[in-house]
Design a protein around this motif. Structure first.
Motif, PDB file in Angstrom:
ATOM      1  N   ALA A  10       1.057  -1.153   0.072  1.00 36.48           N
ATOM      2  CA  ALA A  10       0.093   0.087   0.450  1.00 36.48           C
ATOM      3  C   ALA A  10       0.664   1.649   0.153  1.00 36.48           C
ATOM      4  O   ALA A  10       0.847   2.523  -1.000  1.00 36.48           O
ATOM      5  CB  ALA A  10      -0.762  -0.203   0.987  1.00 36.48           C
ATOM      6  N   VAL A  11       1.832   0.781   0.833  1.00 38.35           N
ATOM      7  CA  VAL A  11       2.841   2.488   0.874  1.00 38.35           C
ATOM      8  C   VAL A  11       3.649   2.857  -0.799  1.00 38.35           C
ATOM      9  O   VAL A  11       3.412   3.513  -0.663  1.00 38.35           O
ATOM     10  CB  VAL A  11       4.003   2.313   2.045  1.00 38.35           C
ATOM     11  N   GLU A  12       3.918   1.696  -1.002  1.00 39.65           N
ATOM     12  CA  GLU A  12       4.311   1.511  -2.341  1.00 39.65           C
ATOM     13  C   GLU A  12       3.967   2.160  -3.403  1.00 39.65           C
ATOM     14  O   GLU A  12       4.210   3.114  -4.054  1.00 39.65           O
ATOM     15  CB  GLU A  12       4.708   0.181  -2.713  1.00 39.65           C
ATOM     16  N   GLY A  13       2.546   2.001  -3.208  1.00 40.60           N
ATOM     17  CA  GLY A  13       1.825   2.279  -4.680  1.00 40.60           C
ATOM     18  C   GLY A  13       0.980   3.742  -4.371  1.00 40.60           C
ATOM     19  O   GLY A  13       1.263   4.396  -5.171  1.00 40.60           O
ATOM     20  N   ASP A  14       1.344   3.707  -2.866  1.00 41.08           N
ATOM     21  CA  ASP A  14       1.037   6.064  -2.224  1.00 41.08           C
ATOM     22  C   ASP A  14       2.551   6.276  -2.687  1.00 41.08           C
ATOM     23  O   ASP A  14       2.273   8.077  -3.151  1.00 41.08           O
ATOM     24  CB  ASP A  14       1.198   5.925  -1.156  1.00 41.08           C
ATOM     25  N   MET A  15       3.099   5.619  -2.431  1.00 40.58           N
ATOM     26  CA  MET A  15       5.130   6.550  -3.278  1.00 40.58           C
ATOM     27  C   MET A  15       5.291   6.315  -4.134  1.00 40.58           C
ATOM     28  O   MET A  15       5.497   7.972  -4.611  1.00 40.58           O
ATOM     29  CB  MET A  15       5.797   5.733  -2.641  1.00 40.58           C
ATOM     30  N   ALA A 431      15.996  22.530 -26.558  1.00 40.80           N
ATOM     31  CA  ALA A 431      15.164  23.456 -25.654  1.00 40.80           C
ATOM     32  C   ALA A 431      15.048  23.805 -24.392  1.00 40.80           C
ATOM     33  O   ALA A 431      15.828  23.060 -23.787  1.00 40.80           O
ATOM     34  CB  ALA A 431      13.703  22.762 -25.637  1.00 40.80           C
ATOM     35  N   ALA A 432      15.497  24.997 -24.176  1.00 36.93           N
ATOM     36  CA  ALA A 432      15.586  25.437 -23.141  1.00 36.93           C
ATOM     37  C   ALA A 432      15.532  24.906 -21.758  1.00 36.93           C
ATOM     38  O   ALA A 432      15.742  25.166 -20.949  1.00 36.93           O
ATOM     39  CB  ALA A 432      15.706  27.041 -23.341  1.00 36.93           C
ATOM     40  N   TYR A 433      13.897  24.464 -22.250  1.00 38.75           N
ATOM     41  CA  TYR A 433      12.859  24.698 -20.941  1.00 38.75           C
ATOM     42  C   TYR A 433      12.295  23.056 -20.790  1.00 38.75           C
ATOM     43  O   TYR A 433      11.477  22.444 -19.657  1.00 38.75           O
ATOM     44  CB  TYR A 433      11.599  24.954 -20.774  1.00 38.75           C
ATOM     45  N   ARG A 434      13.821  21.898 -21.299  1.00 38.76           N
ATOM     46  CA  ARG A 434      13.398  20.221 -21.916  1.00 38.76           C
ATOM     47  C   ARG A 434      12.988  20.120 -20.251  1.00 38.76           C
ATOM     48  O   ARG A 434      14.452  20.058 -19.578  1.00 38.76           O
ATOM     49  CB  ARG A 434      13.503  19.885 -22.784  1.00 38.76           C
ATOM     50  N   TYR A 435      11.805  19.122 -20.561  1.00 31.69           N
ATOM     51  CA  TYR A 435      12.017  18.101 -19.095  1.00 31.69           C
ATOM     52  C   TYR A 435      13.075  17.138 -18.982  1.00 31.69           C
ATOM     53  O   TYR A 435      12.096  15.955 -19.934  1.00 31.69           O
ATOM     54  CB  TYR A 435      11.054  17.917 -18.162  1.00 31.69           C
ATOM     55  N   TYR A 436      14.172  16.427 -18.549  1.00 40.30           N
ATOM     56  CA  TYR A 436      14.126  14.982 -19.666  1.00 40.30           C
ATOM     57  C   TYR A 436      13.952  13.957 -18.728  1.00 40.30           C
ATOM     58  O   TYR A 436      14.515  13.630 -17.416  1.00 40.30           O
ATOM     59  CB  TYR A 436      15.827  15.128 -19.226  1.00 40.30           C
ATOM     60  N   ASP A 437      12.901  13.595 -18.934  1.00 40.60           N
ATOM     61  CA  ASP A 437      11.935  11.630 -18.460  1.00 40.60           C
ATOM     62  C   ASP A 437      13.236  10.875 -19.209  1.00 40.60           C
ATOM     63  O   ASP A 437      13.028  10.565 -20.034  1.00 40.60           O
ATOM     64  CB  ASP A 437      10.842  12.226 -19.285  1.00 40.60           C
ATOM     65  N   LEU A 438      13.852  10.951 -18.103  1.00 38.09           N
ATOM     66  CA  LEU A 438      14.542   9.292 -17.876  1.00 38.09           C
ATOM     67  C   LEU A 438      14.493   7.721 -18.444  1.00 38.09           C
ATOM     68  O   LEU A 438      15.290   6.801 -18.456  1.00 38.09           O
ATOM     69  CB  LEU A 438      16.385   9.342 -17.672  1.00 38.09           C
ATOM     70  N   VAL A 439      13.035   8.204 -17.129  1.00 44.44           N
ATOM     71  CA  VAL A 439      12.688   6.648 -16.853  1.00 44.44           C
ATOM     72  C   VAL A 439      11.322   6.421 -16.943  1.00 44.44           C
ATOM     73  O   VAL A 439      11.092   4.943 -16.906  1.00 44.44           O
ATOM     74  CB  VAL A 439      12.793   5.985 -15.421  1.00 44.44           C
ATOM     75  N   GLY A 440      10.302   6.753 -17.649  1.00 41.25           N
ATOM     76  CA  GLY A 440       8.841   6.719 -17.503  1.00 41.25           C
ATOM     77  C   GLY A 440       8.483   6.888 -16.071  1.00 41.25           C
ATOM     78  O   GLY A 440       8.907   7.201 -15.046  1.00 41.25           O
ATOM     79  N   HIS A 441       6.923   6.333 -16.567  1.00 37.60           N
ATOM     80  CA  HIS A 441       6.155   6.334 -14.759  1.00 37.60           C
ATOM     81  C   HIS A 441       6.572   5.235 -14.294  1.00 37.60           C
ATOM     82  O   HIS A 441       6.819   4.194 -14.696  1.00 37.60           O
ATOM     83  CB  HIS A 441       4.408   5.852 -15.769  1.00 37.60           C
ATOM     84  N   PRO A 442       6.846   5.342 -12.834  1.00 38.79           N
ATOM     85  CA  PRO A 442       7.261   4.570 -11.400  1.00 38.79           C
ATOM     86  C   PRO A 442       5.657   3.580 -11.167  1.00 38.79           C
ATOM     87  O   PRO A 442       4.446   4.162 -12.269  1.00 38.79           O
ATOM     88  CB  PRO A 442       7.237   5.461 -10.848  1.00 38.79           C
ATOM     89  N   PRO A 443       5.970   2.089 -11.418  1.00 37.08           N
ATOM     90  CA  PRO A 443       4.908   1.990 -11.510  1.00 37.08           C
ATOM     91  C   PRO A 443       3.434   1.479 -10.376  1.00 37.08           C
ATOM     92  O   PRO A 443       4.029   1.366  -9.026  1.00 37.08           O
ATOM     93  CB  PRO A 443       5.038  -0.665 -11.624  1.00 37.08           C
ATOM     94  N   ALA A 444       2.222   2.466 -10.265  1.00 35.18           N
ATOM     95  CA  ALA A 444       2.175   2.314  -9.664  1.00 35.18           C
ATOM     96  C   ALA A 444       0.791   1.686  -8.963  1.00 35.18           C
ATOM     97  O   ALA A 444       0.424   0.624  -9.742  1.00 35.18           O
ATOM     98  CB  ALA A 444       0.784   3.578  -9.601  1.00 35.18           C
TER      99      ALA A 444
END
Ligand code: DSN
Length: 444
Positions: A10-15, A431-444
């Motif tokens: 439960a904590v894992e999903g929350d975090m 792009a000056a304001y690019r967010y570097y997404d290195l890992v995708g989404h964590p599994p919720a």
């Protein structure tokens, strides 16, 4: 079998959701700045090659000490990079001493205070309302080192130190160290004019060059290490478009001063010195050697143009007789427009990011009479003098012509979206304001 790395499902999903919330907030922040007109004088954008190093393995390591004499093993490549970084710093600032271990400007200031002053000493500086950094306040670095400020006389018309009156002050109190440097830094400070008095009273000159570091390096501002200061301390991310880090530079042949600054940097005020930002600094220094002159020139030209355009629209821009500024910064008294706090808030709501600022004569730190504007970031994304006029028009629309903030914000965004690529660096156009997404989404 249960995964032993997980405490609680439960904590894992929350975090996982919390992690995503943090990333999402930072992404929204980046998107907001991409559409905004950022005029904070102390902010800038990192080049892609410097930014890449912030997520390198250097971030995970320790390297106490100096290249070749570390307290840890595994530092060969750190040594290689730090040696390069030190060489580049000495070359860029035409000086004999550099230390890149302070992790911020304030930490670099603490190192100077530790090296060159003792508790109870008198140290010359400017008042906060005249533009000094909080380091010289009793609640800042001066207070931490228990040194006592001696305030220079200020010439509010010319927005610089009043030389004759300050000479008298120095002769009467004889401080041990004299700090020159400001956070509201419009014009060069009269170090050459004061240097014989410093010598006469036995005071060392110290320059906090955080704001104007990139202008000094670009040869477009004063050169304090060749005008009488023994040490220059600075952060490295304002007009020098580097990472958030610190630096000490010196031009002295006194081995005792060098020894004291070196040991103040480590172990005095740092343990580890954030190796990933140190590596990014090496790249930023190299890029400034390649592109810094043109950048510094345009930053200043833009600040002058913005000052003139605001003045032409009825704003009370300080320093008018001297062309408003000789740096990246402008000070605008906005009493008529509602005061610094209200004006900075209104501008932010319309997509123009500034900060409220104390001005000479202000007595309440909570109610500054002005705003501070800076051109480092808008220049970094390719704006020139023509674009400064457009910014002044937007401010005039909002603050003098009663235009709806949402409509101004829309115009500001449409205008800014034409300026989102980095300039004056390798990889220009990124792009000056690019967010570097290195890992995708964590599994919720
Ligand atoms: N306080 C920062 C500024 O905005 O000038 C400097 O540390």
């Amino acid at each position: 079998m249960a995964d032993p790395s997980i405490n609680d499902r439960a904590v894992e999903g929350d975090m996982a959701r919390t992690v995503e919330q943090v990333r999402d907030a930072v992404r929204r922040h980046s998107a907001r700045f991409e559409r905004a007109i950022p005029l904070i004088a102390s902010e800038n954008l990192l080049s892609p090659y410097a930014k890449e190093l912030l997520v390198s393995d250097f971030h995970s390591r320790y390297a106490e000490g100096l290249p070749g004499e570390r307290y840890y093993e595994g530092n060969e490549q750190v040594d290689e990079v730090e040696t390069l970084c030190l060489d580049l710093a000495r070359r860029l600032f035409r000086c004999s001493f550099a230390d890149v271990r302070p992790i911020s400007g304030t930490v670099a200031n603490l190192a100077v205070l530790k090296a060159l002053a003792e508790p109870g000493d008198l140290v010359g500086t400017c008042r906060l309302a005249d533009g000094a950094h909080i380091s010289s306040a009793s609640f800042g670095a001066f207070g931490l080192r228990s040194v006592k400020p001696v305030y220079y006389a200020w010439d509010s018309e010319r927005m610089t130190i009043d030389v004759p009156k300050t000479k008298e002050i120095l002769r009467s109190v004889r401080p041990k160290l004299c700090l020159f440097g400001l956070s509201l830094f419009l014009f060069p400070l009269p170090i050459s004019e004061l240097s014989s008095t410093l010598e006469e009273v036995g005071a060392r000159g110290w320059y906090d060059g955080a704001h104007v570091l990139g202008l000094i390096a670009g040869g477009e501002f004063q050169d304090p290490l060749h005008e009488g200061c023994v040490v220059l301390s600075a952060s490295t991310h304002k007009t020098l478009p580097g990472p958030q880090h610190g630096i000490l530079l010196g031009n002295t042949d006194d081995p005792e001063v060098v020894k004291r600054l070196t040991s103040a940097a480590f172990p005095g005020v740092t343990s580890n010195h954030h190796l990933h930002t140190m590596a990014a600094l090496a790249v930023s220094l190299a890029e400034h050697l390649a592109f810094g002159r043109a950048y510094a020139r345009q930053v200043i030209a833009n600040a002058k143009a913005l000052g003139a355009a605001l003045h032409a629209r009825g704003f009370d821009v300080l320093g008018e007789p001297l062309g408003f500024t000789a740096s990246h910064t402008l000070a605008v008294r906005v009493t008529r427009e509602g005061g610094g706090e209200e004006v900075a808030r209104k501008l932010a709501a319309a997509g123009i990011i500034t900060n409220k600022n104390l001005l000479p004569g202000d007595t309440s730190p909570k109610h500054p009479g002005g705003i501070r504007l800076g051109t480092p970031e808008v220049t970094r994304v390719g704006m020139g003098e023509k674009e400064m006029v457009r910014i002044a028009e937007l401010m005039d629309d909002l603050l003098h012509r009663g235009r709806d903030p949402a409509a101004v914000a829309q115009d500001a965004a449409a205008f800014k979206l034409g300026y989102t690529g980095l300039r004056y660096c390798f990889g220009a156009g990124e792009a000056a304001y690019r967010y570097y997404d290195l890992v995708g989404h964590p599994p919720a």
